[in-house]
Design an enzyme around this catalytic site. Structure first.
Site, PDB file in Angstrom:
ATOM      1  N   ALA A   7       0.866  -1.183   0.000  1.00  0.00           N
ATOM      2  CA  ALA A   7       0.000   0.000   0.000  1.00  0.00           C
ATOM      3  C   ALA A   7       0.900   1.228   0.000  1.00  0.00           C
ATOM      4  O   ALA A   7       2.122   1.128   0.137  1.00  0.00           O
ATOM      5  CB  ALA A   7      -0.922  -0.037   1.210  1.00  0.00           C
ATOM      6  N   GLU A  19      -4.911  -0.421 -13.596  1.00  0.00           N
ATOM      7  CA  GLU A  19      -5.932   0.627 -13.402  1.00  0.00           C
ATOM      8  C   GLU A  19      -5.190   1.949 -13.357  1.00  0.00           C
ATOM      9  O   GLU A  19      -4.660   2.338 -12.309  1.00  0.00           O
ATOM     10  CB  GLU A  19      -6.645   0.395 -12.062  1.00  0.00           C
ATOM     11  CG  GLU A  19      -7.596  -0.762 -12.053  1.00  0.00           C
ATOM     12  CD  GLU A  19      -8.851  -0.464 -12.838  1.00  0.00           C
ATOM     13  OE1 GLU A  19      -9.321   0.687 -12.822  1.00  0.00           O
ATOM     14  OE2 GLU A  19      -9.342  -1.384 -13.499  1.00  0.00           O
ATOM     15  N   CYS A  48      -9.170   9.090 -10.062  1.00  0.00           N
ATOM     16  CA  CYS A  48      -8.769   8.776 -11.442  1.00  0.00           C
ATOM     17  C   CYS A  48      -9.888   9.069 -12.440  1.00  0.00           C
ATOM     18  O   CYS A  48      -9.622   9.344 -13.602  1.00  0.00           O
ATOM     19  CB  CYS A  48      -8.287   7.340 -11.549  1.00  0.00           C
ATOM     20  SG  CYS A  48      -9.441   6.153 -10.874  1.00  0.00           S
TER      21      CYS A  48
HETATM   22  P1  NAD Z   1       3.566   8.288  -8.951  1.00  0.00           P
HETATM   23  O1  NAD Z   1       3.473   7.910 -10.365  1.00  0.00           O
HETATM   24  O2  NAD Z   1       4.906   8.608  -8.372  1.00  0.00           O
HETATM   25  O3  NAD Z   1       2.973   7.145  -8.023  1.00  0.00           O
HETATM   26  C1  NAD Z   1       1.666   6.623  -8.161  1.00  0.00           C
HETATM   27  C2  NAD Z   1       1.591   5.418  -7.217  1.00  0.00           C
HETATM   28  O4  NAD Z   1       2.473   4.425  -7.706  1.00  0.00           O
HETATM   29  C3  NAD Z   1       2.079   5.718  -5.798  1.00  0.00           C
HETATM   30  O5  NAD Z   1       1.262   5.006  -4.899  1.00  0.00           O
HETATM   31  C4  NAD Z   1       3.505   5.207  -5.758  1.00  0.00           C
HETATM   32  O6  NAD Z   1       3.891   4.745  -4.484  1.00  0.00           O
HETATM   33  C5  NAD Z   1       3.440   4.059  -6.707  1.00  0.00           C
HETATM   34  N1  NAD Z   1       4.686   3.817  -7.412  1.00  0.00           N
HETATM   35  C6  NAD Z   1       5.525   4.716  -7.964  1.00  0.00           C
HETATM   36  N2  NAD Z   1       6.554   4.099  -8.557  1.00  0.00           N
HETATM   37  C7  NAD Z   1       6.361   2.771  -8.363  1.00  0.00           C
HETATM   38  C8  NAD Z   1       7.058   1.610  -8.750  1.00  0.00           C
HETATM   39  N3  NAD Z   1       8.169   1.667  -9.501  1.00  0.00           N
HETATM   40  N4  NAD Z   1       6.574   0.421  -8.368  1.00  0.00           N
HETATM   41  C9  NAD Z   1       5.427   0.333  -7.651  1.00  0.00           C
HETATM   42  N5  NAD Z   1       4.708   1.385  -7.279  1.00  0.00           N
HETATM   43  C10 NAD Z   1       5.161   2.589  -7.633  1.00  0.00           C
HETATM   44  O7  NAD Z   1       2.617   9.471  -8.746  1.00  0.00           O
HETATM   45  P2  NAD Z   1       2.077  10.228  -7.470  1.00  0.00           P
HETATM   46  O8  NAD Z   1       2.829  11.514  -7.330  1.00  0.00           O
HETATM   47  O9  NAD Z   1       1.935   9.396  -6.252  1.00  0.00           O
HETATM   48  O10 NAD Z   1       0.643  10.534  -8.042  1.00  0.00           O
HETATM   49  C11 NAD Z   1       0.556  11.404  -9.130  1.00  0.00           C
HETATM   50  C12 NAD Z   1      -0.070  10.817 -10.328  1.00  0.00           C
HETATM   51  O11 NAD Z   1      -0.410   9.459 -10.192  1.00  0.00           O
HETATM   52  C13 NAD Z   1      -1.374  11.528 -10.586  1.00  0.00           C
HETATM   53  O12 NAD Z   1      -1.150  12.624 -11.409  1.00  0.00           O
HETATM   54  C14 NAD Z   1      -2.239  10.499 -11.207  1.00  0.00           C
HETATM   55  O13 NAD Z   1      -2.108  10.571 -12.600  1.00  0.00           O
HETATM   56  C15 NAD Z   1      -1.664   9.204 -10.789  1.00  0.00           C
HETATM   57  N6  NAD Z   1      -2.501   8.477  -9.840  1.00  0.00           N
HETATM   58  C16 NAD Z   1      -3.493   7.731 -10.354  1.00  0.00           C
HETATM   59  C17 NAD Z   1      -4.312   7.029  -9.485  1.00  0.00           C
HETATM   60  C18 NAD Z   1      -5.428   6.174 -10.002  1.00  0.00           C
HETATM   61  O14 NAD Z   1      -6.320   5.866  -9.238  1.00  0.00           O
HETATM   62  N7  NAD Z   1      -5.397   5.720 -11.247  1.00  0.00           N
HETATM   63  C19 NAD Z   1      -4.100   7.114  -8.124  1.00  0.00           C
HETATM   64  C20 NAD Z   1      -3.049   7.897  -7.630  1.00  0.00           C
HETATM   65  C21 NAD Z   1      -2.241   8.567  -8.517  1.00  0.00           C
END
Ligand code: NAD
Length: 482
Positions: free
Chosen positions: A179, A253, A287
């Site tokens: 998580a 997703e 999202c």
């Molecule tokens: P991010 O891309 O850094 O991370 C998104 C999620 O992925 C976080 O929970 C992070 O811990 C996880 N994550 C990142 N790199 C990972 C990896 N290599 N392996 C596994 N998990 C990894 O972005 P953020 O700053 O947390 O959120 C910003 C963007 O993420 C938003 O602009 C949105 O587009 C997207 N987002 C989408 C959803 C959704 O429900 N589809 C949810 C949260 C964020």
């Protein structure tokens, strides 16, 4: 156990035990409404991850052999506990993520219902018998795919992890779930409900860590049979590629940039009220949040006036305060993104009708913001804002609106407002999205599938389709007299 701030002391859950992990390394948990550290999250070592994988391998053997009625009973008990503890879980979630308490508590209550739905649905994961040669029984069976590695973000701290957990466990799979390190106590309290319900050790394992290291380790392991991710498009593509290299199934997703088409025959005031309510829910960090408002030129003035009124009527504040309707952004990254996207749009000629800046107070707050005259090349019209920014554009004919709506590489949610059945059918046929809402901006429901097309990912969560990724289809032809 709680921290000095009264926040639950976060532990990982591996092989049925709550533990710190071997590294002794932690990351701070920050309350986005105050910017104060309220606790720490332990980060897993490779050895911790291997223990979790070993536990999930053993847990899968135990869980798949557990009669479905017994599995369902345990899952229903977990759902009862989530419902009973919804207010307490919601409070932890608000402290970590910022959304208003009513939203957090509502999310926890819906989570219990989602779990019940999936648990019951798994009892009907029927195969089929196919008419065949005499003396041969030809069947198709659905079996759990195996241990799942799941990765979920911070925007739905209860519902997000639970979508993966409830689908996987209902299908008979075990899990290692990472998580978000930003909302870890909420995930821990959710997992505690499953543990307290009597889930056998090893079936559900919760870890935290450096995201890229954890995902690389879990995906590469031969124990993992399915990679389930919710998050951003770039990270989703990365994980899907890693899964592909080792021939693992994946469920993705990902994000979107949802268009709202308000047609010439719609009621602009009603459309604006519904769209604004959906836009600012969870401060836009959803999202499926509506994020590009395409309004027929004959309605754009009335629509915009009502949208601005709705934005200005919102009380922005700490999610724990009773009158708060919109909390802070969940982290500093999102706040910076709001400032960057707004500044870029304004520099290119956009007008800010309301909001456009952070209020003068601590916390990652950003005012509900409405922009017009946003030029086509502004970053805001290409990059998912994932925050409280609403660009309103006008269009002349529906072909033009549909072309604009479909022009981006995303295809998660879309919305349309019209009184015409023929126009509604056209929107249903032509909008490139996995989720379409007409004349309302409803959220996800557990009875029906949610998921994207194009860069927004593949696979579905919710509805009977939710179990598809977690089940494999096996053909068995049995010659009765060899
Ligand atoms: P991010 O891309 O850094 O991370 C998104 C999620 O992925 C976080 O929970 C992070 O811990 C996880 N994550 C990142 N790199 C990972 C990896 N290599 N392996 C596994 N998990 C990894 O972005 P953020 O700053 O947390 O959120 C910003 C963007 O993420 C938003 O602009 C949105 O587009 C997207 N987002 C989408 C959803 C959704 O429900 N589809 C949810 C949260 C964020």
């Amino acid at each position: 156990m709680t921290t000095d701030h009264g926040h639950p002391a976060v532990r990982m859950y591996i092989a049925g035990e709550w533990c710190h992990g071997g590294s002794g390394t932690t990351a701070p948990i920050v309350n986005p409404a105050t910017e104060e550290a309220i606790g720490e999250v332990p980060l897993a070592t490779p050895a911790d991850l291997d223990r979790a994988l070993g536990a999930a391998e053993e847990g899968f053997r135990v869980w798949r052999a557990t009669p479905v009625a017994e599995r369902t009973a345990i899952l229903h008990t977990a759902a009862d506990l989530i419902a009973e503890r919804a207010v307490a879980i919601g409070r932890v979630s608000t402290l970590e993520q910022g959304k208003p308490l009513a939203e957090s508590t509502g999310e926890a209550r819906r989570t219990a219902e989602t779990l019940r739905w999936h648990a019951d649905d798994a009892r009907r994961a029927y195969g089929r018998i196919i008419p065949s040669e005499p003396g041969t029984v030809l069947t198709v069976r659905r079996q759990p795919i195996g241990p799942v590695a799941a990765f979920v973000p911070w925007n739905f701290p209860v519902g997000g992890p639970n979508r993966k957990i409830s689908s996987a466990l209902s299908a008979g799979c075990s899990l290692v779930i990472k998580a978000s390190e930003e909302t870890p106590a909420t995930a821990m309290e959710l997992v505690r409900c499953y543990a307290d319900a009597g889930l056998p050790a090893g079936v559900l394992n919760l870890v935290f860590g450096e995201p890229a290291e954890v995902s690389a380790h879990l995906i590469a392991s031969p124990v993992t049979r399915l990679v389930a991710f919710t998050g951003s498009v770039p990270v989703g593509k990365l994980l899907a590629a890693e899964a592909g290299k080792v021939m693992k199934s994946s469920l993705m997703e990902l994000g979107g940039h949802a268009p709202v088409i308000v047609c010439a025959d719609a009621d602009p005031v009603q459309a604006a009220r519904k769209a604004a309510q959906a836009k600012f829910a969870n401060a836009g960090q959803v999202c499926t949040s509506p994020s590009r408002f395409l309004v027929h030129e004959s309605l754009v003035e009335d629509f915009t006036a009502e949208f601005v009124r709705a934005a200005e009527a919102l009380t922005v504040g700490d999610g724990l305060a009773e009158d708060t309707k919109m909390g802070p952004l969940a982290n500093e990254r999102r706040l910076k993104a709001m400032e960057r996207l707004t500044a870029d749009a304004v520099a290119r000629g956009a007008k800010v009708l309301t909001g456009g800046e952070r209020p003068d107070r601590p916390g990652y707050f950003f005012a509900p913001t409405v922009l017009t005259d946003v030029p086509e090349d502004a970053d805001l019209l290409h990059e998912e804002p994932f925050g409280p920014l609403a660009p309103i554009l006008s269009y002349g004919d529906l072909d033009e609106a549909l072309a604009t709506a479909n022009a981006l590489p995303y295809g998660l949610a879309a919305y349309g407002f019209t009184r015409s059945a023929a126009t509604a059918e056209r929107l249903s046929d032509e909008l490139e999205a996995g989720i379409l809402s007409l004349n309302h901006c409803g959220g996800s429901v557990h009875e029906a599938p949610s998921g994207g097309v194009k860069d927004s990912g593949y696979g579905r969560e919710g509805g009977p389709e939710a179990l598809d990724a977690y089940l494999v289809t096996k053909r068995v032809s049995h010659l009765l007299v060899p």
